[in-house]
Design a protein around this motif. Sequence first.
Motif, mmCIF file in Angstrom:
data_model
loop_
_atom_site.group_PDB
_atom_site.id
_atom_site.type_symbol
_atom_site.label_atom_id
_atom_site.label_comp_id
_atom_site.label_asym_id
_atom_site.label_seq_id
_atom_site.Cartn_x
_atom_site.Cartn_y
_atom_site.Cartn_z
ATOM 1 N N ASP B 19 -84.490 61.574 -126.692
ATOM 2 C CA ASP B 19 -84.770 60.221 -126.226
ATOM 3 C C ASP B 19 -83.706 59.753 -125.235
ATOM 4 O OD1 ASP B 19 -86.755 60.466 -127.976
ATOM 5 O OD2 ASP B 19 -86.062 58.957 -129.408
ATOM 6 N N THR B 20 -84.142 58.942 -124.285
ATOM 7 C CA THR B 20 -83.207 58.354 -123.350
ATOM 8 C C THR B 20 -83.257 56.839 -123.527
ATOM 9 O OG1 THR B 20 -83.952 60.050 -121.824
ATOM 10 C CG2 THR B 20 -82.486 58.361 -120.938
ATOM 11 N N GLU B 21 -82.123 56.268 -123.810
ATOM 12 C CA GLU B 21 -82.077 54.810 -123.936
ATOM 13 C C GLU B 21 -81.800 54.207 -122.568
ATOM 14 O OE1 GLU B 21 -79.125 54.648 -127.290
ATOM 15 O OE2 GLU B 21 -80.476 53.036 -127.896
ATOM 16 N N GLY B 40 -76.224 47.314 -110.114
ATOM 17 C CA GLY B 40 -75.801 48.465 -110.904
ATOM 18 C C GLY B 40 -75.988 49.711 -110.068
ATOM 19 N N LEU B 41 -75.345 50.783 -110.506
ATOM 20 C CA LEU B 41 -75.499 52.037 -109.780
ATOM 21 C C LEU B 41 -76.876 52.627 -110.060
ATOM 22 C CD1 LEU B 41 -71.976 53.508 -110.572
ATOM 23 C CD2 LEU B 41 -72.753 52.643 -108.359
ATOM 24 N N SER B 42 -77.234 53.639 -109.289
ATOM 25 C CA SER B 42 -78.497 54.338 -109.558
ATOM 26 C C SER B 42 -78.475 54.842 -110.985
ATOM 27 C CB SER B 42 -78.635 55.543 -108.634
ATOM 28 O OG SER B 42 -78.604 55.122 -107.303
ATOM 29 N N GLY B 43 -79.585 54.643 -111.671
ATOM 30 C CA GLY B 43 -79.669 55.155 -113.031
ATOM 31 C C GLY B 43 -79.130 54.194 -114.072
ATOM 32 N N ALA B 44 -78.673 53.017 -113.645
ATOM 33 C CA ALA B 44 -78.139 52.048 -114.604
ATOM 34 C C ALA B 44 -79.256 51.398 -115.413
ATOM 35 C CB ALA B 44 -77.321 50.987 -113.883
ATOM 36 N N GLY B 45 -80.497 51.462 -114.893
ATOM 37 C CA GLY B 45 -81.621 50.873 -115.611
ATOM 38 C C GLY B 45 -82.157 49.619 -114.944
ATOM 39 N N LEU B 216 -75.271 45.693 -114.493
ATOM 40 C CA LEU B 216 -75.883 46.585 -115.467
ATOM 41 C C LEU B 216 -75.198 47.941 -115.401
ATOM 42 C CD1 LEU B 216 -78.388 46.143 -117.347
ATOM 43 C CD2 LEU B 216 -79.713 47.409 -115.669
ATOM 44 N N GLU B 217 -74.808 48.442 -116.553
ATOM 45 C CA GLU B 217 -74.233 49.780 -116.577
ATOM 46 C C GLU B 217 -74.746 50.509 -117.804
ATOM 47 O OE1 GLU B 217 -69.888 51.696 -115.732
ATOM 48 O OE2 GLU B 217 -70.094 50.479 -117.535
ATOM 49 N N TYR B 218 -75.220 51.717 -117.614
ATOM 50 C CA TYR B 218 -75.809 52.515 -118.695
ATOM 51 C C TYR B 218 -76.739 51.698 -119.578
ATOM 52 C CZ TYR B 218 -71.984 55.549 -117.252
ATOM 53 O OH TYR B 218 -71.119 56.311 -116.507
ATOM 54 N N GLY B 219 -77.571 50.880 -118.970
ATOM 55 C CA GLY B 219 -78.576 50.147 -119.734
ATOM 56 C C GLY B 219 -78.082 48.907 -120.443
#
Lengths: 221, 258
Positions: B19-21, B40-45, B216-219
């Motif tokens: 799973d990816t949160e 946020g950076l790419s992939g931050a959500g 936003l960082e890592y969701g």
Amino acid sequence: MSWDTETIKMLLEGVRDTLYMVLFSTLFGYLLGLPLGVLLAVSDRDGIRPRPVLYRILDIIVNILRSVPFLILLILVIPLTRLLVGKSYGSTATIVPLTIAAAPFIARMVESSLKEVDRGVIEAAVSLGAGIRTIIFQVLIGEARTSLLVGVTISLGTILGYSAMAGVVGGGGLGDIAIRYGYYRYETGIMIVTVVVLVALVQILQAIGMMLAKFLDRRRV
Amino acid sequence: MAFIEIEHLEKTYQAKSGDTEALKDVNFSIEEGEIFGIIGLSGAGKSTLVRCLNLLEKPSGGRIVIGGQELLKLTDRELRLARRDIGMIFQHFNLLMQRTVLDNVCFPLEIAGVRKRQARVEAVTYLEQVGLADKALAYPAQLSGGQKQRVAIARVLASKPRVLLCDEATSALDPQTTQSILQLLKEINERYRITMVVITHEMSVVEQICDRVAVLEYGRIVESGRTREVFDAPRTDAAKRLIYTKAYSETQSEGSGI
């Protein structure tokens, strides 16, 4: 056999019968295949209403129908043809197996055309509050219209090929003439002429279809 | 109660590989008429987050309340109606390529059941507002990126939204065009008091039009506050990285967020 008016008349009637069979089979094929193709595109895993079980069932049915050789199908559906048309030979009767062969083929063509539609555009429609009907008719079919038209062209060509095969069982049209004269009576001349006419028909249908598709495409300047 | 309330929003993508949160306990609120930035950076959500706000993406948990309606409790029909109030514009514009500019703007009006004639009259006024009335009969393929985004804005205005979600709306545009689109968004915000949620990786966009911003960082939202304050004195490492490497991040072009 000499090239008298009789022969020419026979060939012209062959063209007429072939076009009659092909056009009606394509029409009926789309009446069945278009909704089926839409259903396939919509219910697939990444469709707008994923229904994996329904998709799997339709997928298998379409595959089975598509893998039955047309000649076999022609014979298999004779009882149905008799029921619907009253006889199992002649041009009108051939429309029944042709339609049954065409529908799953057309469904696949429609499915692949609709799946080409940009996901982003579908999402934009969803974000605007569009319902499923609007998305199917305005977005999927509307945006895929050139691809769908190319599909119609390809279908016409394929069905034309099938219709010629139906000549083996007295299906009427050019294929019938080619088999009766060219094959059974060794009149190679007539057979060649028939084949040439068939080739010409495919070319004409193809050219018209592609022209229309290009004319209707607004994606290029 | 604020106009937009997001509480404990969670999004987990399930895959065979694990799973990816994508979003973890995201909370924020936005007042009516505000322009709220999420950076946020790419992939931050970021994209996942904004797409949850109109349920293009189904959250795994939490509450989304917009204009007093709790989106996750609506029926399909109610949700479709609610979505007309929540407009969205995209990085790649997402116009109907086989329709003219005018018919693109008519599209939301058709959805709302407005008669064709009436819809056209109305659509022209929206095209005038974005300065593209002269392109009404052109097709999207004949327009530049900036013009396409203007059409998308006219189209979204036609559904008379109270909220506008901007998902990297200027990321595919050159700096000059970006400026003109931002100005247009600002005008629209002032004129119609449309609440805006702006997702971007371009710091300058946030600096120019957002009243408040969340990082936003890592969701997770790691920092939020008034734009000026966050930009002048970022507290967290994530915010510092984004703001101090502004010059760098702007030269980076981000791929599709879709």
